[in-house]
Design an enzyme around this catalytic site. Sequence first.
Site, mmCIF file in Angstrom:
data_model
loop_
_atom_site.group_PDB
_atom_site.id
_atom_site.type_symbol
_atom_site.label_atom_id
_atom_site.label_comp_id
_atom_site.label_asym_id
_atom_site.label_seq_id
_atom_site.Cartn_x
_atom_site.Cartn_y
_atom_site.Cartn_z
ATOM 1 N N ASP A 13 2.202 13.241 -12.660
ATOM 2 C CA ASP A 13 3.343 12.461 -12.168
ATOM 3 C C ASP A 13 4.640 13.243 -12.353
ATOM 4 O O ASP A 13 5.455 12.923 -13.225
ATOM 5 C CB ASP A 13 3.373 11.090 -12.857
ATOM 6 N N LYS A 35 -5.014 14.419 -10.634
ATOM 7 C CA LYS A 35 -4.634 13.319 -9.739
ATOM 8 C C LYS A 35 -3.210 13.548 -9.237
ATOM 9 O O LYS A 35 -2.280 13.686 -10.038
ATOM 10 C CB LYS A 35 -4.719 11.982 -10.470
ATOM 11 N N ASP A 62 -4.149 10.390 -4.753
ATOM 12 C CA ASP A 62 -3.949 8.964 -5.049
ATOM 13 C C ASP A 62 -2.767 8.439 -4.233
ATOM 14 O O ASP A 62 -1.689 8.206 -4.770
ATOM 15 C CB ASP A 62 -3.696 8.829 -6.567
ATOM 16 N N LEU A 63 -2.998 8.278 -2.927
ATOM 17 C CA LEU A 63 -1.903 7.806 -2.060
ATOM 18 C C LEU A 63 -2.097 6.353 -1.642
ATOM 19 O O LEU A 63 -1.255 5.790 -0.943
ATOM 20 C CB LEU A 63 -1.749 8.723 -0.835
ATOM 21 N N LYS A 64 -3.188 5.743 -2.052
ATOM 22 C CA LYS A 64 -3.416 4.293 -1.830
ATOM 23 C C LYS A 64 -3.026 3.884 -0.416
ATOM 24 O O LYS A 64 -2.146 3.048 -0.216
ATOM 25 C CB LYS A 64 -2.640 3.460 -2.847
ATOM 26 N N ASP A 67 -2.648 0.483 5.865
ATOM 27 C CA ASP A 67 -1.969 0.460 7.170
ATOM 28 C C ASP A 67 -2.986 -0.059 8.180
ATOM 29 O O ASP A 67 -4.078 -0.510 7.791
ATOM 30 C CB ASP A 67 -1.493 1.891 7.509
ATOM 31 N N ASN A 70 -6.577 2.361 12.436
ATOM 32 C CA ASN A 70 -6.498 3.654 13.112
ATOM 33 C C ASN A 70 -5.651 4.652 12.320
ATOM 34 O O ASN A 70 -5.994 5.833 12.197
ATOM 35 C CB ASN A 70 -5.909 3.434 14.511
ATOM 36 N N THR A 71 -4.558 4.166 11.758
ATOM 37 C CA THR A 71 -3.651 5.043 11.010
ATOM 38 C C THR A 71 -4.295 5.479 9.688
ATOM 39 O O THR A 71 -4.190 6.646 9.291
ATOM 40 C CB THR A 71 -2.313 4.311 10.749
ATOM 41 N N THR A 121 -2.420 -3.414 -11.323
ATOM 42 C CA THR A 121 -2.379 -4.029 -12.654
ATOM 43 C C THR A 121 -0.966 -4.488 -13.020
ATOM 44 O O THR A 121 -0.774 -5.206 -13.985
ATOM 45 C CB THR A 121 -2.902 -3.071 -13.738
ATOM 46 N N ARG A 182 -5.400 5.608 -23.518
ATOM 47 C CA ARG A 182 -4.565 6.233 -24.543
ATOM 48 C C ARG A 182 -5.426 6.656 -25.727
ATOM 49 O O ARG A 182 -6.109 5.815 -26.323
ATOM 50 C CB ARG A 182 -3.495 5.241 -25.058
ATOM 51 N N GLY A 211 -2.377 10.445 -17.987
ATOM 52 C CA GLY A 211 -1.181 11.166 -17.563
ATOM 53 C C GLY A 211 -0.381 11.680 -18.731
ATOM 54 O O GLY A 211 -0.651 12.745 -19.295
ATOM 55 N N ARG A 212 0.610 10.883 -19.134
ATOM 56 C CA ARG A 212 1.587 11.346 -20.124
ATOM 57 C C ARG A 212 1.021 11.842 -21.449
ATOM 58 O O ARG A 212 1.593 12.787 -22.019
ATOM 59 C CB ARG A 212 2.648 10.250 -20.340
HETATM 60 O O1 C5P Z 1 0.853 8.445 -17.930
HETATM 61 P P1 C5P Z 1 -0.272 7.463 -17.753
HETATM 62 O O2 C5P Z 1 -1.550 7.866 -18.460
HETATM 63 O O3 C5P Z 1 0.132 6.034 -18.040
HETATM 64 O O4 C5P Z 1 -0.592 7.563 -16.182
HETATM 65 C C1 C5P Z 1 -1.528 6.743 -15.578
HETATM 66 C C2 C5P Z 1 -1.630 7.056 -14.117
HETATM 67 O O5 C5P Z 1 -2.507 6.122 -13.513
HETATM 68 C C3 C5P Z 1 -0.319 6.967 -13.346
HETATM 69 O O6 C5P Z 1 -0.371 7.940 -12.309
HETATM 70 C C4 C5P Z 1 -0.338 5.562 -12.767
HETATM 71 O O7 C5P Z 1 0.370 5.456 -11.574
HETATM 72 C C5 C5P Z 1 -1.833 5.371 -12.513
HETATM 73 N N1 C5P Z 1 -2.282 3.989 -12.492
HETATM 74 C C6 C5P Z 1 -2.128 3.109 -13.569
HETATM 75 N N2 C5P Z 1 -2.592 1.831 -13.478
HETATM 76 C C7 C5P Z 1 -3.199 1.419 -12.359
HETATM 77 C C8 C5P Z 1 -3.384 2.290 -11.290
HETATM 78 C C9 C5P Z 1 -2.898 3.578 -11.387
HETATM 79 O O8 C5P Z 1 -1.581 3.481 -14.591
HETATM 80 N N3 C5P Z 1 -3.679 0.199 -12.315
#
Ligand code: C5P
Length: 234
Positions: A13, A35, A62-64, A67, A70-71, A121, A182, A211-212
């Site tokens: 991110d 991702k 991860d562009l979800k 639309d 067709n798009t 979520t 986490r 992520g973080r």
């Molecule tokens: O930094 P962190 O571990 O919280 O990042 C989680 C990643 O997962 C982010 O890219 C966030 O947008 C994505 N995500 C999420 N919860 C969801 C769907 C996607 O945290 N329900």
Amino acid sequence: MIDLGPRLLVALDYDNAEQCLKTVQQLNPKDCRLKIGKELFTAAGPSIVNAVQALGFEVFLDLKFHDIPNTVAGAINSAANLGVWMVNVHALGGERMMVAARNALASFQQRPQLIAVTVLTSMDASDLAGIGIQETPEQVVARLARLAQQSGMDGVVCSAMETAQMKQALGNAFLTVTPGIRPVSAAQGDQRRVVTPEQAIQNGSDYIVVGRPITQAADPAAACAAIASSIRAE
Ligand code: C5P
């Protein structure tokens, strides 16, 4: 059991390619996949996908998509042409949209995994009521996950707390991709309901998104390697 490959997906991110690549260069493609979401893709475009793939990483785009059918079919085709390993759509786009997405992959020999997002979520019952949905989030998640499976999706994004239920309802082969992870030592940040990497795998998650705890660690390489080895041991 089939080999899923690296089950740790690192969420990149970032708002620019330079910072992203600085982290990615420290990671090992044997430990993780990457991702790429809306922030980085909008800032850096398809070239960042090509750049990390050239470093040996597989990419979850991860562009979800959500639309008209067709798009979305066109967007999925473009993603497959980029060579990504996984891509996703919103199940709320409906059956015809998901079937169109699935059909767009029919001609690819090596196609990406196609995953659905059910209910974000970040949404609770009152958010759902605000858009006219009176069921609980759990009911909507279960309904949309079933619809996603019937429409040919390979799996869903869900909480690691829901994985067992999901597998029980839809079968073990239906993939679960779980964020909100986490390690015990990491800060929770803005995530509220968190699960450790080991627990998520024990619950049956096929892939965990982190992520973080990796991208903002003092030593991202060590943080990534530690999580990868902790889940390999499960
Ligand atoms: O930094 P962190 O571990 O919280 O990042 C989680 C990643 O997962 C982010 O890219 C966030 O947008 C994505 N995500 C999420 N919860 C969801 C769907 C996607 O945290 N329900």
